[in-house]
Design a protein around this motif. Structure first.
Motif, PDB file in Angstrom:
ATOM      1  N   LEU A  83       0.835  -1.216   0.000  1.00 55.36           N
ATOM      2  CA  LEU A  83       0.000   0.000   0.000  1.00 55.36           C
ATOM      3  C   LEU A  83       0.866   1.262   0.000  1.00 55.36           C
ATOM      4  O   LEU A  83       0.557   2.241  -0.690  1.00 55.36           O
ATOM      5  N   GLY A  84       1.946   1.241   0.764  1.00 54.74           N
ATOM      6  CA  GLY A  84       2.859   2.388   0.785  1.00 54.74           C
ATOM      7  C   GLY A  84       3.488   2.636  -0.573  1.00 54.74           C
ATOM      8  O   GLY A  84       3.611   3.781  -1.018  1.00 54.74           O
ATOM      9  N   ASP A  85       3.879   1.561  -1.267  1.00 55.35           N
ATOM     10  CA  ASP A  85       4.452   1.726  -2.607  1.00 55.35           C
ATOM     11  C   ASP A  85       3.431   2.273  -3.598  1.00 55.35           C
ATOM     12  O   ASP A  85       3.767   3.081  -4.457  1.00 55.35           O
ATOM     13  N   ILE A  86       2.181   1.832  -3.491  1.00 57.02           N
ATOM     14  CA  ILE A  86       1.139   2.355  -4.388  1.00 57.02           C
ATOM     15  C   ILE A  86       0.936   3.845  -4.133  1.00 57.02           C
ATOM     16  O   ILE A  86       0.906   4.645  -5.076  1.00 57.02           O
ATOM     17  N   ILE A  87       0.818   4.221  -2.871  1.00 57.38           N
ATOM     18  CA  ILE A  87       0.605   5.641  -2.532  1.00 57.38           C
ATOM     19  C   ILE A  87       1.806   6.480  -2.959  1.00 57.38           C
ATOM     20  O   ILE A  87       1.654   7.534  -3.586  1.00 57.38           O
ATOM     21  N   LEU A  88       3.023   6.021  -2.644  1.00 56.41           N
ATOM     22  CA  LEU A  88       4.209   6.784  -3.034  1.00 56.41           C
ATOM     23  C   LEU A  88       4.367   6.846  -4.548  1.00 56.41           C
ATOM     24  O   LEU A  88       4.801   7.862  -5.091  1.00 56.41           O
ATOM     25  N   GLY A  89       4.010   5.763  -5.248  1.00 64.04           N
ATOM     26  CA  GLY A  89       4.087   5.769  -6.707  1.00 64.04           C
ATOM     27  C   GLY A  89       3.136   6.772  -7.330  1.00 64.04           C
ATOM     28  O   GLY A  89       3.489   7.484  -8.274  1.00 64.04           O
ATOM     29  N   VAL A  90       1.924   6.850  -6.799  1.00 59.16           N
ATOM     30  CA  VAL A  90       0.958   7.833  -7.305  1.00 59.16           C
ATOM     31  C   VAL A  90       1.460   9.252  -7.018  1.00 59.16           C
ATOM     32  O   VAL A  90       1.407  10.129  -7.883  1.00 59.16           O
ATOM     33  N   LEU A  91       1.958   9.480  -5.820  1.00 62.46           N
ATOM     34  CA  LEU A  91       2.495  10.804  -5.487  1.00 62.46           C
ATOM     35  C   LEU A  91       3.699  11.150  -6.360  1.00 62.46           C
ATOM     36  O   LEU A  91       3.861  12.296  -6.785  1.00 62.46           O
ATOM     37  N   TRP A  92       4.538  10.162  -6.667  1.00 70.52           N
ATOM     38  CA  TRP A  92       5.696  10.395  -7.530  1.00 70.52           C
ATOM     39  C   TRP A  92       5.237  10.805  -8.926  1.00 70.52           C
ATOM     40  O   TRP A  92       5.798  11.712  -9.526  1.00 70.52           O
TER      41      TRP A  92
END
Length: 168
Positions: A83-92
């Motif tokens: 979930l953290g990678d998905i959120i950080l990927g979207v923010l990136w």
């Protein structure tokens, strides 16, 4: 024998180029650090389960329950990681810069602009086969007679802006 001073290697915008680390955005480094922390946490969590060798009876039951708890905890960590990678990927993706660097002079140029305002470098030359890379050619791609800003004239219009007839 004394060595001579050599100035640091710089890129087109005179920033010192890092020798060992790529020039990524800060947010990319944050994502990398998050992934390394999560990987370490999952490995340490999975290896911290109790060893049930030689135990019998209630001690074995309690030890096995501890192993199940460790498995549930590691699964939770993996879920948080994903979930953290998905959120950080979207923010990136949302925070991508809207500018690019001119390869000829290092000036910051908005994406979508085809010519550098400082040196006249034509970004479309990278798409043309056989074009020498890195040369600033202010008139490259400009039609004879010179359309405005070096853009080719509209293919359906003639020289004076009137539509051509397609009848033979």
């Amino acid at each position: 024998m004394a060595t001579q001073y050599q100035p640091p290697v710089t890129d087109a915008s005179n920033r010192v180029r890092r020798k060992f680390f790529p020039r990524w955005r800060v947010f990319t480094w944050v994502i990398l650090a998050f992934n390394l922390i999560m990987l370490t946490w999952v490995i340490l969590g999975a290896s911290s389960g109790p060893d049930c060798g030689g135990k019998t009876g209630d001690a074995l039951t309690q030890c096995e329950a501890g192993q199940v708890g460790t498995g549930i905890g590691v699964f939770g960590l993996i879920l948080i990681w994903a979930l953290g990678d998905i959120i950080l990927g979207v923010l990136w993706m949302i925070t991508k810069p809207h500018k690019r660097e001119c390869p000829a002079c290092g000036n910051s140029v908005r994406k979508g602009v085809m010519r550098c305002g400082a040196c006249g470098y034509d970004f479309r030359q990278m798409l043309r086969p056989g074009a020498p890379p890195g040369e600033a050619t202010p008139t490259a791609g400009a039609p004879p007679g010179g359309a405005q800003r070096g853009w080719p004239e509209h293919p359906a219009k003639g020289k004076h802006g009137k539509h051509r007839s397609h009848s033979s």
